[in-house]
Design an enzyme around this catalytic site. Structure first.
Site, short mmCIF file in Angstrom:
data_model
loop_
_atom_site.label_atom_id
_atom_site.label_comp_id
_atom_site.label_asym_id
_atom_site.label_seq_id
_atom_site.Cartn_x
_atom_site.Cartn_y
_atom_site.Cartn_z
CG ASP A 38 -2.16 0.67 0.89
OD1 ASP A 38 -3.14 -0.09 0.97
OD2 ASP A 38 -2.29 1.69 0.62
CG ASN A 39 0.06 4.83 -2.42
OD1 ASN A 39 -1.22 4.56 -1.62
ND2 ASN A 39 0.12 5.55 -3.21
CB THR A 42 -7.58 6.23 0.44
OG1 THR A 42 -7.31 5.12 -0.25
CG2 THR A 42 -7.80 7.33 -0.22
CE1 TYR A 150 -12.23 3.66 -8.60
CE2 TYR A 150 -14.38 3.80 -9.35
CZ TYR A 150 -13.64 3.09 -8.43
OH TYR A 150 -13.54 2.07 -7.77
CG HIS A 186 -11.39 7.37 4.86
ND1 HIS A 186 -11.69 8.44 5.46
CD2 HIS A 186 -10.04 7.52 4.67
CE1 HIS A 186 -10.67 9.42 5.51
NE2 HIS A 186 -9.60 8.75 5.22
N1 LIG Z 1 -15.68 -0.30 -1.64
C1 LIG Z 1 -16.55 -0.21 -2.81
O1 LIG Z 1 -17.65 -0.24 -2.61
C2 LIG Z 1 -15.81 -0.68 -4.19
C3 LIG Z 1 -16.53 -0.66 -5.35
C4 LIG Z 1 -16.01 -0.92 -6.58
C5 LIG Z 1 -14.82 -1.07 -6.66
N2 LIG Z 1 -13.94 -0.91 -5.51
C6 LIG Z 1 -12.62 -1.16 -5.85
O2 LIG Z 1 -12.16 -2.01 -4.69
C7 LIG Z 1 -10.58 -1.46 -4.62
C8 LIG Z 1 -10.56 -1.31 -3.06
O3 LIG Z 1 -11.44 -0.29 -2.72
P1 LIG Z 1 -11.86 0.35 -1.19
O4 LIG Z 1 -13.28 0.78 -1.01
O5 LIG Z 1 -11.18 -0.73 -0.15
O6 LIG Z 1 -10.84 1.85 -1.19
P2 LIG Z 1 -9.57 2.06 -0.41
O7 LIG Z 1 -9.38 3.50 -0.67
O8 LIG Z 1 -10.16 2.07 1.38
O9 LIG Z 1 -8.51 1.41 -0.71
C9 LIG Z 1 -7.74 1.43 -1.58
C10 LIG Z 1 -6.29 1.22 -1.09
O10 LIG Z 1 -5.54 1.46 -2.35
C11 LIG Z 1 -4.43 2.31 -2.01
N3 LIG Z 1 -3.78 2.81 -3.01
C12 LIG Z 1 -4.19 3.81 -3.77
N4 LIG Z 1 -3.35 4.21 -4.58
C13 LIG Z 1 -2.21 3.46 -4.60
C14 LIG Z 1 -0.96 3.23 -5.35
N5 LIG Z 1 -0.87 4.11 -6.50
N6 LIG Z 1 -0.31 2.64 -4.80
C15 LIG Z 1 -0.38 1.25 -3.68
N7 LIG Z 1 -1.61 1.72 -3.11
C16 LIG Z 1 -2.36 2.53 -3.46
C17 LIG Z 1 -4.77 3.00 -0.82
O11 LIG Z 1 -3.91 3.69 -0.04
C18 LIG Z 1 -5.87 2.19 -0.06
O12 LIG Z 1 -5.23 1.45 0.87
C19 LIG Z 1 -10.56 -0.34 -5.20
O13 LIG Z 1 -9.78 -0.70 -6.55
C20 LIG Z 1 -11.89 0.29 -5.67
O14 LIG Z 1 -11.81 0.89 -6.88
C21 LIG Z 1 -14.37 -0.52 -4.20
#
Ligand SMILES: NC(=O)c1ccc[n+]([C@@H]2O[C@H](COP(=O)([O-])OP(=O)(O)OC[C@H]3O[C@@H](n4cnc5c(N)ncnc54)[C@H](O)[C@@H]3O)[C@@H](O)[C@H]2O)c1
Length: 323
Positions: A38-39, A42, A150, A186
Protein backbone atom coordinates in the site's frame (compact mmCIF):
# COMPACT_ATOMS: atom_id res chain seq x y z
CA UNK A 1 14.43 -18.14 -8.54
CA UNK A 2 13.08 -21.37 -6.95
CA UNK A 3 10.52 -20.89 -4.22
CA UNK A 4 11.52 -22.19 -0.79
CA UNK A 5 8.25 -21.29 0.89
CA UNK A 6 5.73 -24.09 1.44
CA UNK A 7 2.59 -22.09 1.89
CA UNK A 8 0.92 -20.07 -0.82
CA UNK A 9 2.25 -16.52 -1.19
CA UNK A 10 -0.38 -13.90 -1.95
CA UNK A 11 0.12 -10.23 -2.79
CA UNK A 12 -2.72 -7.82 -1.96
CA UNK A 13 -2.26 -4.36 -3.46
CA UNK A 14 -4.23 -1.68 -1.64
CA UNK A 15 -4.13 -4.12 1.30
CA UNK A 16 -4.32 -1.44 3.99
CA UNK A 17 -7.55 -0.04 2.59
CA UNK A 18 -11.13 -0.87 3.49
CA UNK A 19 -11.63 -3.96 1.32
CA UNK A 20 -7.95 -4.89 1.19
CA UNK A 21 -7.59 -5.16 4.97
CA UNK A 22 -10.62 -7.46 5.23
CA UNK A 23 -9.18 -9.54 2.40
CA UNK A 24 -5.83 -9.81 4.26
CA UNK A 25 -7.74 -11.01 7.36
CA UNK A 26 -9.61 -13.64 5.38
CA UNK A 27 -6.51 -14.87 3.52
CA UNK A 28 -4.51 -15.23 6.74
CA UNK A 29 -7.43 -17.14 8.25
CA UNK A 30 -7.31 -19.35 5.14
CA UNK A 31 -3.68 -20.28 5.95
CA UNK A 32 -1.73 -18.41 3.27
CA UNK A 33 1.15 -15.91 3.53
CA UNK A 34 0.16 -12.36 2.68
CA UNK A 35 2.22 -9.46 1.40
CA UNK A 36 0.11 -6.36 1.90
CA UNK A 37 1.25 -3.55 -0.38
CA UNK A 38 0.00 0.00 0.00
CA UNK A 39 1.12 3.59 -0.50
CA UNK A 40 -1.25 4.71 2.30
CA UNK A 41 -2.99 7.29 0.13
CA UNK A 42 -6.44 6.38 1.45
CA UNK A 43 -5.47 3.25 3.36
CA UNK A 44 -4.42 3.21 6.95
CA UNK A 45 -1.85 1.25 8.93
CA UNK A 46 -4.48 0.88 11.71
CA UNK A 47 -6.54 -1.32 9.39
CA UNK A 48 -3.84 -4.00 9.53
CA UNK A 49 -2.03 -3.36 12.84
CA UNK A 50 -3.67 -6.43 14.35
CA UNK A 51 -1.93 -8.54 11.66
CA UNK A 52 1.58 -7.15 12.13
CA UNK A 53 2.60 -9.81 14.66
CA UNK A 54 1.51 -12.67 12.45
CA UNK A 55 4.43 -14.55 10.84
CA UNK A 56 2.21 -14.95 7.76
CA UNK A 57 1.84 -11.20 7.23
CA UNK A 58 4.17 -8.62 5.72
CA UNK A 59 3.37 -4.94 5.18
CA UNK A 60 5.14 -3.19 2.30
CA UNK A 61 5.00 0.52 1.39
CA UNK A 62 5.01 0.74 -2.37
CA UNK A 63 3.19 2.60 -5.14
CA UNK A 64 1.76 0.31 -7.84
CA UNK A 65 2.64 2.94 -10.44
CA UNK A 66 6.20 1.61 -10.11
CA UNK A 67 7.32 -1.90 -11.04
CA UNK A 68 7.71 -4.51 -8.33
CA UNK A 69 9.32 -7.91 -8.16
CA UNK A 70 8.20 -10.40 -5.52
CA UNK A 71 7.74 -14.17 -5.69
CA UNK A 72 4.03 -14.81 -5.31
CA UNK A 73 1.44 -17.35 -6.42
CA UNK A 74 -1.55 -15.02 -6.49
CA UNK A 75 -2.13 -11.28 -6.79
CA UNK A 76 -5.25 -9.40 -5.75
CA UNK A 77 -5.02 -5.95 -7.35
CA UNK A 78 -7.11 -3.55 -5.26
CA UNK A 79 -4.87 -0.47 -5.18
CA UNK A 80 -6.90 2.55 -6.27
CA UNK A 81 -8.75 5.31 -4.45
CA UNK A 82 -12.40 4.30 -4.63
CA UNK A 83 -14.61 7.17 -3.53
CA UNK A 84 -15.26 10.25 -5.71
CA UNK A 85 -13.74 12.64 -3.14
CA UNK A 86 -10.53 10.62 -3.07
CA UNK A 87 -10.22 9.75 -6.75
CA UNK A 88 -11.05 13.30 -7.89
CA UNK A 89 -8.43 14.77 -5.54
CA UNK A 90 -5.69 13.96 -8.08
CA UNK A 91 -7.44 12.60 -11.17
CA UNK A 92 -4.26 12.15 -13.22
CA UNK A 93 -2.79 10.03 -10.44
CA UNK A 94 -6.03 8.02 -10.29
CA UNK A 95 -5.79 7.07 -13.95
CA UNK A 96 -2.10 6.28 -13.51
CA UNK A 97 -2.85 4.07 -10.52
CA UNK A 98 -5.45 2.09 -12.46
CA UNK A 99 -3.55 1.85 -15.72
CA UNK A 100 0.14 1.79 -14.71
CA UNK A 101 -0.83 -0.24 -11.65
CA UNK A 102 -2.52 -2.83 -13.86
CA UNK A 103 0.44 -2.92 -16.26
CA UNK A 104 2.92 -3.39 -13.42
CA UNK A 105 0.90 -6.05 -11.63
CA UNK A 106 0.11 -7.91 -14.86
CA UNK A 107 3.82 -7.76 -15.75
CA UNK A 108 4.64 -9.24 -12.36
CA UNK A 109 1.98 -11.96 -12.77
CA UNK A 110 3.41 -12.82 -16.18
CA UNK A 111 6.99 -13.09 -14.85
CA UNK A 112 6.12 -15.29 -11.87
CA UNK A 113 3.11 -17.03 -13.53
CA UNK A 114 0.74 -15.91 -10.75
CA UNK A 115 -3.05 -15.84 -10.90
CA UNK A 116 -4.22 -12.26 -10.83
CA UNK A 117 -7.50 -10.76 -9.63
CA UNK A 118 -8.66 -7.28 -10.57
CA UNK A 119 -10.98 -5.22 -8.37
CA UNK A 120 -13.00 -3.60 -11.12
CA UNK A 121 -16.18 -1.70 -10.50
CA UNK A 122 -19.81 -1.22 -11.40
CA UNK A 123 -18.67 2.27 -12.51
CA UNK A 124 -17.59 0.64 -15.79
CA UNK A 125 -21.35 0.65 -16.56
CA UNK A 126 -21.48 4.45 -16.06
CA UNK A 127 -25.02 5.84 -15.99
CA UNK A 128 -26.61 2.67 -17.37
CA UNK A 129 -29.49 2.45 -19.84
CA UNK A 130 -30.29 -1.10 -18.77
CA UNK A 131 -31.33 -2.24 -15.38
CA UNK A 132 -30.20 -4.37 -13.61
CA UNK A 133 -26.73 -4.52 -15.21
CA UNK A 134 -25.43 -7.80 -16.57
CA UNK A 135 -21.79 -8.39 -17.43
CA UNK A 136 -22.49 -8.29 -21.18
CA UNK A 137 -23.71 -4.65 -20.96
CA UNK A 138 -20.94 -2.37 -22.30
CA UNK A 139 -21.91 0.64 -20.26
CA UNK A 140 -22.55 4.33 -20.82
CA UNK A 141 -19.61 6.30 -19.52
CA UNK A 142 -18.81 9.96 -20.07
CA UNK A 143 -15.12 9.80 -21.08
CA UNK A 144 -14.38 13.47 -20.31
CA UNK A 145 -16.34 14.10 -17.11
CA UNK A 146 -14.96 14.40 -13.56
CA UNK A 147 -15.62 10.71 -12.85
CA UNK A 148 -13.82 9.54 -16.00
CA UNK A 149 -10.41 9.24 -14.30
CA UNK A 150 -11.86 6.41 -12.24
CA UNK A 151 -14.40 4.89 -14.66
CA UNK A 152 -12.16 4.96 -17.73
CA UNK A 153 -9.09 4.02 -15.69
CA UNK A 154 -10.90 0.89 -14.51
CA UNK A 155 -12.22 0.17 -18.02
CA UNK A 156 -8.70 0.41 -19.43
CA UNK A 157 -7.44 -1.87 -16.65
CA UNK A 158 -10.06 -4.46 -17.68
CA UNK A 159 -8.87 -4.13 -21.28
CA UNK A 160 -5.29 -4.79 -20.17
CA UNK A 161 -6.35 -7.81 -18.14
CA UNK A 162 -8.20 -9.34 -21.09
CA UNK A 163 -5.32 -8.59 -23.49
CA UNK A 164 -2.84 -10.25 -21.12
CA UNK A 165 -5.20 -13.22 -21.01
CA UNK A 166 -5.48 -13.44 -24.82
CA UNK A 167 -1.88 -12.54 -25.61
CA UNK A 168 0.02 -14.18 -22.73
CA UNK A 169 -2.50 -16.77 -21.43
CA UNK A 170 -2.35 -15.20 -18.00
CA UNK A 171 -4.79 -16.58 -15.42
CA UNK A 172 -7.00 -13.56 -14.78
CA UNK A 173 -10.08 -13.06 -12.62
CA UNK A 174 -12.04 -9.82 -12.98
CA UNK A 175 -14.73 -8.81 -10.46
CA UNK A 176 -17.02 -5.83 -11.00
CA UNK A 177 -17.76 -4.63 -7.51
CA UNK A 178 -20.93 -2.76 -6.60
CA UNK A 179 -21.28 -0.46 -3.55
CA UNK A 180 -19.84 -2.19 -0.53
CA UNK A 181 -19.84 -0.99 3.05
CA UNK A 182 -18.72 -2.09 6.49
CA UNK A 183 -16.22 -1.43 9.28
CA UNK A 184 -12.94 0.28 8.20
CA UNK A 185 -14.62 2.39 5.54
CA UNK A 186 -13.00 5.80 5.57
CA UNK A 187 -15.33 8.03 7.67
CA UNK A 188 -14.71 11.05 5.40
CA UNK A 189 -14.79 9.35 2.02
CA UNK A 190 -18.03 11.11 1.06
CA UNK A 191 -19.71 7.80 0.22
CA UNK A 192 -23.34 7.66 1.10
CA UNK A 193 -23.22 5.04 3.87
CA UNK A 194 -20.32 6.69 5.71
CA UNK A 195 -21.80 10.17 5.22
CA UNK A 196 -25.19 9.20 6.61
CA UNK A 197 -23.74 7.33 9.60
CA UNK A 198 -21.26 10.08 10.46
CA UNK A 199 -23.91 12.79 10.20
CA UNK A 200 -26.44 10.78 12.22
CA UNK A 201 -23.95 9.93 14.99
CA UNK A 202 -22.97 13.59 15.28
CA UNK A 203 -26.63 14.66 15.27
CA UNK A 204 -25.99 16.75 12.14
CA UNK A 205 -28.51 17.06 9.30
CA UNK A 206 -28.33 14.05 6.93
CA UNK A 207 -27.64 15.24 3.37
CA UNK A 208 -29.72 13.85 0.52
CA UNK A 209 -28.32 14.73 -2.92
CA UNK A 210 -30.98 15.29 -5.58
CA UNK A 211 -34.45 13.86 -5.06
CA UNK A 212 -33.33 10.99 -2.84
CA UNK A 213 -35.21 8.62 -5.15
CA UNK A 214 -31.98 7.43 -6.82
CA UNK A 215 -31.37 3.85 -5.76
CA UNK A 216 -28.30 1.81 -4.87
CA UNK A 217 -27.64 -1.71 -3.72
CA UNK A 218 -25.31 -2.20 -0.77
CA UNK A 219 -23.18 -5.27 -0.15
CA UNK A 220 -21.69 -6.01 3.25
CA UNK A 221 -17.91 -6.41 3.21
CA UNK A 222 -17.67 -10.01 4.50
CA UNK A 223 -19.97 -11.19 1.70
CA UNK A 224 -17.84 -9.46 -0.92
CA UNK A 225 -14.54 -10.86 0.38
CA UNK A 226 -16.03 -14.35 0.33
CA UNK A 227 -16.88 -13.71 -3.34
CA UNK A 228 -13.30 -12.56 -4.13
CA UNK A 229 -11.81 -15.73 -2.69
CA UNK A 230 -14.32 -17.97 -4.43
CA UNK A 231 -13.54 -16.26 -7.73
CA UNK A 232 -9.79 -16.75 -7.29
CA UNK A 233 -10.40 -20.48 -6.75
CA UNK A 234 -12.52 -21.00 -9.90
CA UNK A 235 -11.36 -23.13 -12.83
CA UNK A 236 -8.73 -21.55 -15.11
CA UNK A 237 -11.12 -20.76 -17.95
CA UNK A 238 -13.53 -18.78 -15.78
CA UNK A 239 -12.09 -15.29 -15.96
CA UNK A 240 -15.10 -12.97 -15.57
CA UNK A 241 -15.94 -10.19 -15.57
CA UNK A 242 -18.36 -11.13 -12.85
CA UNK A 243 -20.66 -8.77 -10.95
CA UNK A 244 -20.41 -8.82 -7.17
CA UNK A 245 -22.87 -6.91 -5.09
CA UNK A 246 -26.13 -7.18 -3.26
CA UNK A 247 -29.11 -6.98 -5.63
CA UNK A 248 -31.46 -5.65 -2.95
CA UNK A 249 -32.12 -2.05 -3.87
CA UNK A 250 -32.84 0.90 -1.59
CA UNK A 251 -33.43 4.57 -2.34
CA UNK A 252 -31.23 7.15 -0.63
CA UNK A 253 -34.27 8.26 1.38
CA UNK A 254 -34.88 4.72 2.63
CA UNK A 255 -31.21 4.35 3.56
CA UNK A 256 -31.17 7.67 5.42
CA UNK A 257 -34.27 6.70 7.38
CA UNK A 258 -32.75 3.31 8.34
CA UNK A 259 -29.51 4.92 9.51
CA UNK A 260 -31.37 7.51 11.58
CA UNK A 261 -33.50 4.79 13.17
CA UNK A 262 -30.55 2.46 13.92
CA UNK A 263 -28.40 5.22 15.43
CA UNK A 264 -31.35 6.59 17.42
CA UNK A 265 -30.35 10.00 16.07
CA UNK A 266 -32.48 13.15 16.06
CA UNK A 267 -30.94 14.27 12.75
CA UNK A 268 -33.25 15.72 10.12
CA UNK A 269 -32.85 15.43 6.33
CA UNK A 270 -31.54 18.30 4.16
CA UNK A 271 -31.28 18.40 0.37
CA UNK A 272 -28.43 19.40 -1.97
CA UNK A 273 -28.13 19.22 -5.77
CA UNK A 274 -27.06 15.85 -7.24
CA UNK A 275 -23.37 15.68 -8.30
CA UNK A 276 -22.48 15.64 -12.04
CA UNK A 277 -22.79 12.21 -13.73
CA UNK A 278 -24.26 10.63 -10.60
CA UNK A 279 -26.01 7.45 -11.82
CA UNK A 280 -29.76 7.37 -11.10
CA UNK A 281 -29.97 3.68 -10.53
CA UNK A 282 -27.46 0.87 -10.02
CA UNK A 283 -28.26 -2.75 -9.33
CA UNK A 284 -26.16 -5.85 -10.04
CA UNK A 285 -27.46 -8.87 -11.85
CA UNK A 286 -25.58 -11.61 -9.99
CA UNK A 287 -26.86 -14.61 -11.96
CA UNK A 288 -23.33 -15.37 -13.18
CA UNK A 289 -21.79 -15.23 -9.68
CA UNK A 290 -24.59 -17.47 -8.36
CA UNK A 291 -23.95 -20.01 -11.14
CA UNK A 292 -20.15 -20.00 -11.31
CA UNK A 293 -19.18 -19.23 -7.72
CA UNK A 294 -22.22 -20.52 -5.86
CA UNK A 295 -22.13 -17.07 -4.28
CA UNK A 296 -24.71 -14.61 -3.10
CA UNK A 297 -24.74 -12.06 -0.30
CA UNK A 298 -26.04 -13.22 3.06
CA UNK A 299 -25.81 -10.18 5.32
CA UNK A 300 -28.89 -8.01 5.06
CA UNK A 301 -28.77 -4.23 5.21
CA UNK A 302 -29.98 -3.77 8.76
CA UNK A 303 -27.45 -6.24 10.20
CA UNK A 304 -24.59 -4.80 8.15
CA UNK A 305 -25.51 -1.23 9.05
CA UNK A 306 -25.64 -2.13 12.74
CA UNK A 307 -22.05 -3.52 12.62
CA UNK A 308 -20.85 -0.52 10.63
CA UNK A 309 -22.50 1.94 13.00
CA UNK A 310 -20.76 0.20 15.94
CA UNK A 311 -17.39 0.71 14.21
CA UNK A 312 -18.05 4.35 13.37
CA UNK A 313 -19.28 4.95 16.89
CA UNK A 314 -15.95 3.62 18.23
CA UNK A 315 -13.74 5.71 15.98
CA UNK A 316 -15.80 8.90 15.80
CA UNK A 317 -17.34 9.36 19.18
CA UNK A 318 -14.89 7.44 21.40
CA UNK A 319 -11.72 8.11 19.37
CA UNK A 320 -10.73 4.40 19.39
CA UNK A 321 -9.67 2.21 16.58
CA UNK A 322 -11.41 -1.08 17.42
CA UNK A 323 -8.60 -3.05 15.77
N1 LIG B 1 -15.74 -0.19 -1.72
C1 LIG B 1 -16.49 -0.25 -2.80
O1 LIG B 1 -17.71 -0.10 -2.72
C2 LIG B 1 -15.87 -0.53 -4.15
C3 LIG B 1 -16.72 -0.60 -5.26
C4 LIG B 1 -16.16 -0.84 -6.50
C5 LIG B 1 -14.81 -1.07 -6.64
N2 LIG B 1 -14.01 -1.00 -5.56
C6 LIG B 1 -12.57 -1.21 -5.78
O2 LIG B 1 -12.01 -1.99 -4.74
C7 LIG B 1 -10.69 -1.53 -4.46
C8 LIG B 1 -10.56 -1.21 -2.99
O3 LIG B 1 -11.49 -0.18 -2.65
P1 LIG B 1 -11.73 0.29 -1.14
O4 LIG B 1 -13.15 0.61 -1.02
O5 LIG B 1 -11.10 -0.67 -0.21
O6 LIG B 1 -10.96 1.68 -1.14
P2 LIG B 1 -9.76 2.20 -0.23
O7 LIG B 1 -9.47 3.59 -0.66
O8 LIG B 1 -10.06 1.96 1.20
O9 LIG B 1 -8.59 1.23 -0.65
C9 LIG B 1 -7.71 1.47 -1.71
C10 LIG B 1 -6.30 1.23 -1.20
O10 LIG B 1 -5.37 1.40 -2.28
C11 LIG B 1 -4.29 2.18 -1.81
N3 LIG B 1 -3.70 2.86 -2.96
C12 LIG B 1 -4.23 3.87 -3.70
N4 LIG B 1 -3.38 4.21 -4.69
C13 LIG B 1 -2.30 3.40 -4.57
C14 LIG B 1 -1.09 3.25 -5.28
N5 LIG B 1 -0.81 4.04 -6.35
N6 LIG B 1 -0.20 2.31 -4.90
C15 LIG B 1 -0.46 1.53 -3.82
N7 LIG B 1 -1.59 1.61 -3.10
C16 LIG B 1 -2.50 2.54 -3.48
C17 LIG B 1 -4.90 3.12 -0.79
O11 LIG B 1 -3.95 3.68 0.10
C18 LIG B 1 -5.89 2.21 -0.10
O12 LIG B 1 -5.32 1.50 0.96
C19 LIG B 1 -10.43 -0.33 -5.36
O13 LIG B 1 -9.70 -0.75 -6.50
C20 LIG B 1 -11.81 0.11 -5.77
O14 LIG B 1 -11.82 0.72 -7.03
C21 LIG B 1 -14.50 -0.72 -4.31
Amino acid sequence: MPKLMNSKQVLVTGGAGFLGSHLCDALIADGVDVICLDNFFTGNRHNVTHLLDSPSFELMRHDVCFPLYVEVDEIYNLACPASPIHYQHDPVQTTKTSVHGAINMLGLAKRVRARIFQASTSEVYGDPDVHPQREDYWGKVNPIGPRACYDEGKRCAETLFFDYYRQHRLLIKVARIFNTYGPRMHPNDGRVVSNFIRQALHGEPVTIYGSGEQSRSFCYVSDLIDGFMRLMKTRDDFIGPVNMGNPNEFTMLELAEKVIALTGSKSRLIREPAPIDDPRQRQPDITLARKELGWEPKVQLEEGLTRTIEYFDQILTRGNNPD
